[in-house]
Design a protein around this motif. Structure first.
Motif, short mmCIF file in Angstrom:
data_model
loop_
_atom_site.label_atom_id
_atom_site.label_comp_id
_atom_site.label_asym_id
_atom_site.label_seq_id
_atom_site.Cartn_x
_atom_site.Cartn_y
_atom_site.Cartn_z
N GLU A 286 -3.76 -6.96 13.71
CA GLU A 286 -2.75 -5.92 13.45
C GLU A 286 -3.14 -5.08 12.23
O GLU A 286 -3.05 -3.85 12.24
CB GLU A 286 -1.37 -6.56 13.22
N ILE A 287 -3.60 -5.76 11.18
CA ILE A 287 -3.97 -5.06 9.94
C ILE A 287 -5.20 -4.18 10.16
O ILE A 287 -5.23 -3.01 9.75
CB ILE A 287 -4.22 -6.08 8.81
N PHE A 288 -6.22 -4.73 10.84
CA PHE A 288 -7.45 -3.96 11.06
C PHE A 288 -7.18 -2.73 11.94
O PHE A 288 -7.79 -1.67 11.74
CB PHE A 288 -8.53 -4.84 11.69
N ALA A 289 -6.25 -2.88 12.91
CA ALA A 289 -5.90 -1.72 13.75
C ALA A 289 -5.27 -0.63 12.89
O ALA A 289 -5.56 0.56 13.05
CB ALA A 289 -4.95 -2.15 14.86
N ASP A 290 -4.40 -1.02 11.94
CA ASP A 290 -3.77 -0.05 11.03
C ASP A 290 -4.80 0.62 10.13
O ASP A 290 -4.75 1.82 9.88
CB ASP A 290 -2.73 -0.74 10.14
N LEU A 291 -5.73 -0.19 9.60
CA LEU A 291 -6.74 0.36 8.66
C LEU A 291 -7.64 1.39 9.35
O LEU A 291 -8.19 2.27 8.69
CB LEU A 291 -7.61 -0.78 8.10
N ALA A 292 -7.78 1.26 10.66
CA ALA A 292 -8.69 2.15 11.39
C ALA A 292 -8.07 3.50 11.71
O ALA A 292 -8.73 4.37 12.27
CB ALA A 292 -9.15 1.46 12.68
N THR A 293 -6.78 3.70 11.35
CA THR A 293 -6.13 4.98 11.66
C THR A 293 -6.22 5.93 10.47
O THR A 293 -6.47 5.51 9.34
CB THR A 293 -4.64 4.78 12.01
N GLU A 294 -5.96 7.21 10.74
CA GLU A 294 -6.06 8.23 9.69
C GLU A 294 -4.71 8.50 9.05
O GLU A 294 -4.47 9.57 8.50
CB GLU A 294 -6.68 9.50 10.26
N HIS A 295 -3.80 7.53 9.16
CA HIS A 295 -2.52 7.57 8.43
C HIS A 295 -2.40 6.27 7.66
O HIS A 295 -2.89 5.24 8.10
CB HIS A 295 -1.35 7.74 9.40
N PRO A 296 -1.74 6.29 6.50
CA PRO A 296 -1.73 5.07 5.69
C PRO A 296 -0.99 3.92 6.37
O PRO A 296 0.08 4.11 6.93
CB PRO A 296 -0.97 5.48 4.40
N MET A 297 -1.61 2.76 6.34
CA MET A 297 -0.93 1.54 6.78
C MET A 297 0.22 1.25 5.82
O MET A 297 0.09 1.40 4.61
CB MET A 297 -1.92 0.36 6.77
N HIS A 298 1.36 0.83 6.39
CA HIS A 298 2.48 0.32 5.57
C HIS A 298 2.92 -0.96 6.24
O HIS A 298 3.73 -0.94 7.16
CB HIS A 298 3.65 1.32 5.56
#
Length: 744
Positions: A286-298
Motif C-alpha cells: 500500500e505504501i509503495f503504491a502511494d510513493l509511486a504516484t505524483e501526489h503526496p502520500m498521506h
C-alpha cells in the motif's frame, strides 16, 4: 448574512455581562449559537398527574393536592430542623419533607389550606408515603384560581421532560435553562448545513426544529428526532472538512518515488534474518503504491505494540533513498530518537555507512539530529543533509529548526503522531522542494470510527499481526492495599526473572521531590483541582515517584540487584547512557517514568511492575506493557494499585489485565474519556466540535456521513452551491480547528 450574525451575537448582549462571563470562562460559551449548541446532558421526567390513593413506590409522580397541616420539627438535640407537610386530595394522604435551610421557602409558600402541584420520587418513611424535597408550584387557596387556570398550570407542569444541562459552579442547570429560553427564539435563524436533498432524503427535521426539540421536548420522540438530526450535522460537517482536505491534497504535486531494483532496499532485505509477516507485506505494498504516484502520500500506519511498524517505515525510507530522495523520521523524545537511530543502524549494518570507510557500496548515511548534540556533531549532520550524503535522518523537534536544510526531502515519517502539534509537522514538510510524502505511525490502536473522524484526511493501514517469535504477556492486578502479600510476591517475581538472566522495568507516575511545585501547570486552577481529586481518590497520597521507589527497592525487596533510574529531567547523554547499559544487560531493574512508553526495545526485559497503575490511562498501560515480551521468553506485567475492589479504577485495570487486544482496550479508553481528548483539543486549543456525536456508538452515522460528504465535495469542492454548509464549516471549524485537521 443577517441570519448568521444573529447567532454570532455575544451572549452578554442577551444575558447580561455577569452570566455571560461565567458562561465564557466556565463553559467556553461566547455567542448565541454556542449556547444553542450546548445541549442537555439528560432529561428528568416528571410523572403524569397521579391521585394520592394510587401512588406507585419508587417512581416519579406529580400530584395536585391541598396542604392539610405544616409543622417544623427539631432533631439532633435542636441542631437540625425539618419541615413536614401533609397533603390530601380526598383520596389519600402524602407527606412532604424538607431539611435544613431549604425549609423556610416552602413553609412560607405552602400554609395549611393552600393548594399546590408537587413532583418527586415516592418513598416510604415510618410506614408513610413521602416525597423528600419535591419540586412544587403553589396554586393558591381553593377558589383563589379558576378551574381553567389550575388545569393550565397542571398541564404545564405534569409529565414534562425537564432538560438537565452540563453545568458549572455559579451556573446551575436551571439557570442555563432560563438562559436558553432567552435565546431559543433565535433558533429560527440557524443556517441549515445539510443540503435540502440530503435532509429530505433521510427524513430529518429542519435544524431550527431540531434545536427547539432538543432543548424543549414535548415527548421522548422529540428528543430522538433532534438527536439524530444534530448528530448528523456534526458528523457531516466534520467529514466535509476532511473530504475537502483530501481533495486539496490530491491536487498537490509530488515527486514519484518508485522503488529501484538492486539498490539499498534489496541489499537490506537480503540481510534480514527473518521473513516479513503477511501484514507487513500488505502494508508495504500500500505504501509503495502511494510513493509511486505524483501526489503526496498521506497514510496513517497503526499497529499493535511490537507489530513491526519501524521495519515497515525503514523499508519505505530505503525505497525513497533508492529513488534519489531523502527521508526524515520525527520522534517525540530524545530517548526514542536515539533508540530508533540505534536500532535502524544495527538493522542496516554497513548499509548505514554509505560513503564511509567499510561502508557498503549501496549504503547511505543515517544521521541523528537532536537538540542536545555537540556543536561539531550537529554541524556534520546538517552538512550531510544539505549535500545529500545522508539519505536518512532521525531526530526530534531539532529537525524543524530553520537552519536544517535538505538536498531533496522525499518522505517524512512521524512517529507517535499524537505527540506533535500541527505546526511542527507542517514545518518539517515545508522543507521539501515539493510536498514530500507523509507516513504517520501510531502504536495506539484506533477504532475505525475514530480513524474516520480524527484521521479522516489520511488513508489508513493496520498492522495487527505480531512477528513470529513474540511471546505472550501475562497481566495481573496487584491490590497492594487489600492484599499486601501480593505486592511482596510481585517483587519476588522480579527477582525470579532476574535470576533467570532477564531484566525488569518498574514504572512510576512521577519523578519525585518537588517537580510538581513549579511545574508548567503550576498556575492552572483546573489542573490543581484535578490533581487534588486524584490525590483524594487514593486517600490523599501523592503519586509514587521514581526517585523514592528506586531508593526503597534498593534498600528493601530488590537489595543486591543492579537498579538504575530513567526520567525526563535527566541530561540527554545520561538518559542515553542508562538506556545503553540496560540494553546491554548491565542493569537488572530500570525504575522509570513513562519516558519508556514508546519505541524502547530491549528483548531481554521480561517483567514490568507499574506502580499506581490507576493513575494511567488504559491505552497508556497497554503501551507500557508492550515493552516486555519482545523476545522469546514470556512477558509479565503487574498492575499495582491501592484502589478498592469495587472502584471504577479497579474495573479499568481488570479490563487491561483481561485482554491484549489494543483495539478493544482503545474502545474502553474512549468510552471512559469521551471524545474530547481523542479529537486533540490539547493540540488545537479549540473546543471539541462534537457535542452530540459519540464516535464509538455512532459508527453508522459517521460512515454514512463520510459517503455523503465525499459525494458533495466531488461535485462542488468549493461548496459554491451550499452557502449554509460553508457557514457551518466556518462556525464549527474555527481557524485553530482547521489547522488541527490539517495533518497533511
Amino acid at each position: 448574512m443577517d441570519r448568521v450574525s444573529a447567532l454570532d451575537e455575544p451572549l452578554k448582549k442577551t444575558l447580561g455581562p455577569a452570566t455571560a462571563k461565567v458562561m465564557a470562562e466556565q463553559l467556553d460559551l461566547h455567542t448565541v449559537g454556542d449556547l444553542l449548541h450546548h445541549y442537555p446532558r439528560r432529561y428528568e421526567e416528571r410523572g403524569q398527574l397521579t391521585t394520592l390513593a394510587d401512588l406507585p413506590l419508587d417512581e416519579d409522580v406529580t400530584v395536585v393536592a391541598q396542604v392539610a397541616d405544616s409543622r417544623i420539627l427539631t432533631f439532633n438535640h435542636g441542631r437540625g430542623q425539618r419541615l413536614e407537610i401533609t397533603l390530601t386530595d380526598g383520596s389519600g394522604r402524602l407527606q412532604l419533607v424538607f431539611f435544613g435551610r431549604g425549609i423556610h421557602k416552602p413553609h412560607k409558600e405552602l400554609p395549611p389550606g393552600s393548594r399546590g402541584m408537587f413532583a418527586g420520587k415516592v418513598s416510604v418513611f415510618n410506614r408513610k408515603l413521602q416525597l423528600a424535597h419535591p419540586t412544587y408550584v403553589p396554586l393558591g387557596r381553593d377558589g383563589g384560581e379558576s378551574v381553567e387556570d389550575t388545569a393550565s398550570a397542571v398541564d404545564d407542569f405534569a409529565g414534562k421532560l425537564i432538560p438537565i444541562y452540563p453545568a458549572c459552579k455559579g451556573l446551575e442547570s436551571w439557570k442555563i435553562t432560563k438562559a436558553v429560553d432567552a435565546v431559543l427564539p433565535r433558533a429560527v435563524e440557524a443556517a441549515d448545513p445539510l443540503p435540502p436533498a440530503l435532509r429530505e432524503g433521510r427524513g430529518f427535521v429542519p435544524l431550527p426544529e431540531a434545536l427547539y426539540k432538543v432543548h424543549r421536548p414535548e415527548t421522548k420522540a422529540d428528543i430522538e428526532d433532534a438527536r439524530q438530526r444534530l448528530k448528523w450535522d456534526e458528523a457531516f460537517v466534520l467529514q466535509v472538512a476532511l473530504a475537502r482536505r483530501r481533495h486539496a491534497d490530491a491536487q498537490l504535486p509530488a515527486v514519484a518515488r518508485k522503488p529501484v531494483a538492486d539498490g539499498v532496499l534489496d541489499a537490506f532485505d537480503a540481510r534480514l534474518p527473518f521473513t516479513l509477516t503477511d501484514g507487513q507485506r500488505k502494508v508495504t505494498a500500500e505504501i509503495f503504491a502511494d510513493l509511486a504516484t505524483e501526489h503526496p502520500m498521506h497514510r496513517l500506519l497503526q499497529g499493535e505494540v511490537g507489530s513491526g511498524k519501524t521495519l515497515v517505515a525503514l523499508r519505505a525510507m530505503l525505497a525513497v533513498v533508492d529513488a534519489g530522495g531523502q527521508a526524515a523520521m520525527l520522534a517525540p523524545t530524545e530517548v526514542l530518537a536515539q533508540q530508533h537511530h540505534r536500532s535502524i543502524t544495527e538493522m542496516m549494518g554497513e548499509l548505514a555507512q554509505g560513503g564511509m570507510l567499510g561502508g557498503a557500496e549501496h549504503g547511505t548515511k543515517v544521521v541523528l539530529l537532536t537538540g542536545s548534540m555537540g556543536a561539531a556533531a550537529r554541524r556534520q549532520a546538517l552538512l550531510d543533509l544539505i549535500t545529500g550524503e545522508a539519505g536518512i535522518v532521525i531526530g526530534t523537534h531539532a529537525l524543524i529548526e530553520d537552519k536544517v536544510r535538505f538536498h531533496d526531502l522525499g518522505l517524512v515519517v512521524v512517529d507517535e503522531q499524537h505527540r506533535f502539534g500541527v505546526e511542527q509537522r507542517d514545518a518539517l514538510r515545508s522543507k521539501g522542494k515539493q510536498p514530500p510524502h507523509l507516513l504517520v505511525m501510531t502504536a495506539t490502536p484506533i477504532p475505525r470510527t475514530v480513524a474516520m473522524t480524527v484521521f479522516g484526511d489520511l488513508e489508513t493501514s493496520v498492522l495487527d499481526q505480531l512477528p513470529a517469535g513474540r511471546s505472550p504477556i501475562a497481566s495481573h492486578v496487584v491490590p497492594a492495599q487489600d492484599k499486601p502479600h501480593f505486592l511482596a510476591r510481585a517483587w519476588e517475581r522480579v527477582r525470579e526473572e532476574v535470576g533467570k538472566g532477564h531484566q525488569a522495568y518498574v514504572v512510576c507516575p512521577r519523578i519525585g521531590d518537588d517537580e510538581d511545585e513549579n511545574g508548567k501547570n503550576g498556575g492552572n486552577g483546573k489542573t490543581q483541582q484535578a490533581k487534588k481529586a486524584a490525590a483524594d481518590d487514593a486517600e490523599k497520597r501523592p503519586p509514587l515517584a521514581v526517585v523514592d521507589v528506586a531508593e526503597q527497592l534498593t534498600k528493601g525487596p530488590l537489595a543486591g540487584l543492579r537498579i538504575e533510574v530513567l526520567h525526563g529531567r535527566m541530561q540527554p547523554d545520561d538518559k542515553d547512557a542508562v538506556m545503553r547499559r540496560f540494553a546491554a544487560g548491565e542493569v537488572d531493574v530500570l525504575v522509570a517514568t513513562t519516558v519508556i512508553e514508546v519505541g524502547v526495545n530491549v528483548p531481554n526485559a521480561t517483567a514490568m511492575v507499574i506502580m499506581d497503575a490507576d493513575r494511567f490511562g488504559v491505552s497508556q498501560l497497554h503501551q507500557l506493557r508492550g515493552r516486555v515480551g519482545r523476545g522469546s521468553a514470556p512477558g509479565l506485567c503487574l498492575l499495582v494499585t491501592d484502589m478498592p475492589e469495587a472502584s471504577p479504577a479497579r474495573a479499568r485495570l481488570g479490563a487491561v489485565a483481561a485482554t491484549l487486544d489494543g483495539f478493544e482496550l482503545s474502545r474502553i479508553d474512549l468510552e471512559q474519556r469521551r471524545e474530547g481528548d481523542v479529537l486533540g483539543q490539547a493540540q488545537s486549543g479549540a473546543r471539541s466540535s462534537l457535542r452530540m456525536l459519540a464516535v464509538i456508538e455512532d459508527e453508522e452515522v459517521i460512515a454514512a456521513a463520510r459517503e455523503e460528504a465525499v459525494a458533495v465535495v466531488a461535485r462542488d469542492p468549493e461548496l459554491t452551491d451550499s452557502p449554509e454548509l460553508r457557514t457551518a464549516l466556518d462556525a464549527l471549524l474555527d481557524t485553530e480547528r482547521e489547522q488541527y485537521l490539517d495533518k497533511g
